[in-house]
Design a protein around this motif. Structure first.
Motif: not given
Length: 253
Positions: A1-5, A242-246
């Motif tokens: 997963m690519h996250i922008l902070i 969110f990761r688990r849902r994905l």
């Protein structure tokens, strides 16, 4: 997963470090470039603006961002507005990591103003000795006022200082003892600050309370609605869920 902070706060750095330590996601950490001496983070870092809502949306789509975390300063309202608009357009989830605001303790002499431009009127016409901690980029309203300012900033201002101003460079955390000494040494009778809510700079408010110093508090701008987390742990749990849902949907990258 690519996250922008979207960074700019100590909490943003802490969140980046916590996520990077898990080794489960690819993190891009973005800074507006307002502070020249920003502390490093263990992630790919970009600096500067995106070019408005259109530029941000294009960048998010091109980079393949799956989740945006807005952990900007509470007064970085434009970036927060752009983030909400761009992620909504692309249906990318966004959460906002929000510092709880400061609140006046018992005996605190606070007056609230809606914006930095309203501070000179609140100070009044009689000369005062003001501890000004609103940042190096918000000095224009104070240039032609009769007060003596002690200006504290992380980086030196690039423009002119108010006449009679003294500059003090420093980065928190600051201790209560140091703040009390500073107030006494400079005979401060008014503290002007934005309601940043940061623990590293909160001792100045306690120093003002103990010494009976007037506080002019600039209230936070109103931000567009977004799902909010007030603690680092809450934000981390949100990302985990969110990761688990994905993964459960089969859409995890």
């Amino acid at each position: 997963m690519h996250i922008l902070i979207l960074g700019g706060t100590s909490e943003a750095r802490q969140l980046c470090c916590a996520l990077e330590s898990l080794g489960l996601d690819h993190i891009t950490f973005s800074l507006a470039g307002v502070t020249a001496s920003a502390l490093p983070v263990p992630a790919k870092t970009r600096s500067g603006g995106f070019g408005g809502i259109e530029g941000l949306a294009t960048w998010l789509e091109r980079t393949g961002i799956d989740l945006v975390i807005d952990a900007t300063h509470p007064f970085a309202a434009q970036m927060s507005h752009h983030a909400v608009a761009a992620t909504k357009r692309l249906a990318i989830p966004l959460i906002r990591l929000v510092r709880p605001p400061w609140r006046a303790g018992p005996g605190g002499l606070w007056r609230h103003v809606p914006a930095i431009d309203a501070v000179p009127h609140a100070l009044g016409p009689a000369p005062r000795r003001v501890f000004l901690t609103t940042g190096r980029k918000d000095l224009d309203p104070f240039i032609n006022t009769p007060h003596h300012y002690l200006l504290r900033s992380i980086d030196p201002p690039t423009g002119p200082l108010p006449r009679g101003a003294s500059l003090l460079l420093g980065r928190g955390p600051f201790t209560l003892e140091d703040e009390l000494s500073l107030f006494r040494e400079h005979r401060i009778d008014c503290l002007v600050t934005k309601n940043a809510g940061a623990s590293a700079t909160a001792p100045k408010l306690e120093a003002a309370r103990q010494l009976g110093v007037d506080v002019i508090m600039v209230d936070r701008p109103v931000l567009p609605p977004a799902e909010e987390c007030e603690t680092l742990e809450t934000a981390l749990n949100w990302v985990r869920d969110f990761r688990r849902r994905l993964q459960g949907s089969g859409d995890a990258p």
